[in-house]
Scaffold this motif. Sequence first.
Motif, mmCIF file in Angstrom:
data_model
loop_
_atom_site.group_PDB
_atom_site.id
_atom_site.type_symbol
_atom_site.label_atom_id
_atom_site.label_comp_id
_atom_site.label_asym_id
_atom_site.label_seq_id
_atom_site.Cartn_x
_atom_site.Cartn_y
_atom_site.Cartn_z
ATOM 1 N N LEU A 128 -5.218 -8.132 -2.203
ATOM 2 C CA LEU A 128 -5.127 -9.587 -2.117
ATOM 3 C C LEU A 128 -4.427 -10.034 -0.832
ATOM 4 O O LEU A 128 -4.803 -11.052 -0.237
ATOM 5 C CB LEU A 128 -4.400 -10.142 -3.339
ATOM 6 C CG LEU A 128 -5.166 -10.063 -4.659
ATOM 7 C CD1 LEU A 128 -4.264 -10.499 -5.805
ATOM 8 C CD2 LEU A 128 -6.414 -10.888 -4.601
ATOM 9 N N CYS A 129 -3.433 -9.269 -0.386
ATOM 10 C CA CYS A 129 -2.749 -9.597 0.871
ATOM 11 C C CYS A 129 -3.690 -9.430 2.056
ATOM 12 O O CYS A 129 -3.685 -10.241 2.990
ATOM 13 C CB CYS A 129 -1.510 -8.723 1.053
ATOM 14 S SG CYS A 129 -0.150 -9.152 -0.028
ATOM 15 N N VAL A 130 -4.515 -8.387 2.029
ATOM 16 C CA VAL A 130 -5.493 -8.191 3.111
ATOM 17 C C VAL A 130 -6.519 -9.319 3.093
ATOM 18 O O VAL A 130 -6.929 -9.819 4.148
ATOM 19 C CB VAL A 130 -6.164 -6.806 2.989
ATOM 20 C CG1 VAL A 130 -7.362 -6.684 3.900
ATOM 21 C CG2 VAL A 130 -5.158 -5.710 3.279
ATOM 22 N N GLY A 138 -1.812 1.016 -9.591
ATOM 23 C CA GLY A 138 -3.002 0.166 -9.595
ATOM 24 C C GLY A 138 -2.674 -1.289 -9.327
ATOM 25 O O GLY A 138 -3.385 -1.978 -8.581
ATOM 26 N N THR A 139 -1.590 -1.764 -9.928
ATOM 27 C CA THR A 139 -1.162 -3.143 -9.710
ATOM 28 C C THR A 139 -0.788 -3.382 -8.254
ATOM 29 O O THR A 139 -1.178 -4.394 -7.655
ATOM 30 C CB THR A 139 0.037 -3.475 -10.615
ATOM 31 O OG1 THR A 139 -0.324 -3.198 -11.962
ATOM 32 C CG2 THR A 139 0.456 -4.915 -10.472
ATOM 33 N N LEU A 140 -0.040 -2.455 -7.668
ATOM 34 C CA LEU A 140 0.337 -2.591 -6.256
ATOM 35 C C LEU A 140 -0.884 -2.520 -5.343
ATOM 36 O O LEU A 140 -0.943 -3.188 -4.306
ATOM 37 C CB LEU A 140 1.356 -1.520 -5.876
ATOM 38 C CG LEU A 140 2.742 -1.664 -6.506
ATOM 39 C CD1 LEU A 140 3.619 -0.472 -6.140
ATOM 40 C CD2 LEU A 140 3.395 -2.955 -6.103
ATOM 41 N N GLY A 141 -1.866 -1.713 -5.713
ATOM 42 C CA GLY A 141 -3.095 -1.637 -4.927
ATOM 43 C C GLY A 141 -3.866 -2.949 -4.949
ATOM 44 O O GLY A 141 -4.399 -3.385 -3.925
ATOM 45 N N VAL A 142 -3.902 -3.594 -6.114
ATOM 46 C CA VAL A 142 -4.579 -4.892 -6.217
ATOM 47 C C VAL A 142 -3.838 -5.947 -5.397
ATOM 48 O O VAL A 142 -4.460 -6.751 -4.688
ATOM 49 C CB VAL A 142 -4.691 -5.318 -7.700
ATOM 50 C CG1 VAL A 142 -5.121 -6.768 -7.832
ATOM 51 C CG2 VAL A 142 -5.662 -4.409 -8.422
ATOM 52 N N PHE A 169 0.829 -1.204 0.000
ATOM 53 C CA PHE A 169 0.000 0.000 0.000
ATOM 54 C C PHE A 169 0.866 1.257 0.000
ATOM 55 O O PHE A 169 0.548 2.243 -0.675
ATOM 56 C CB PHE A 169 -0.948 0.003 1.197
ATOM 57 C CG PHE A 169 -1.902 1.154 1.195
ATOM 58 C CD1 PHE A 169 -2.923 1.220 0.266
ATOM 59 C CD2 PHE A 169 -1.764 2.181 2.113
ATOM 60 C CE1 PHE A 169 -3.797 2.284 0.251
ATOM 61 C CE2 PHE A 169 -2.632 3.250 2.100
ATOM 62 C CZ PHE A 169 -3.648 3.310 1.170
ATOM 63 N N ALA A 170 1.970 1.235 0.748
ATOM 64 C CA ALA A 170 2.891 2.382 0.745
ATOM 65 C C ALA A 170 3.487 2.577 -0.651
ATOM 66 O O ALA A 170 3.589 3.708 -1.135
ATOM 67 C CB ALA A 170 4.001 2.167 1.773
ATOM 68 N N GLY A 171 3.847 1.489 -1.307
ATOM 69 C CA GLY A 171 4.344 1.589 -2.672
ATOM 70 C C GLY A 171 3.277 2.105 -3.622
ATOM 71 O O GLY A 171 3.566 2.879 -4.543
#
Length: 71
Positions: free
Chosen positions: A60-62, A52-56, A29-31
């Motif tokens: 998925l981690c959450v 957007g990719t890092l947000g997805v 999320f920081a990235g």
Amino acid sequence: MLRQRPHRTARNVLLHPALGWFALAALYFAGCVLNFMLSMSTARVWPLVLSGTLGVIAALCVFAAGRSLRR
């Protein structure tokens, strides 16, 4: 007679299986936020796509952390 509930120690909290997923989600999320800020300051599109990719991946981690909490 009532039983006493076990106390949570710092060691038990740190060894919880969901903690690793939440920490990984926080890093992603920081990235995501940093790349979004980069895309706003430049006229490039690739930081927005990466954000957007890092947000997805963070979502998925959450989701994985939530699954390990229910076990």
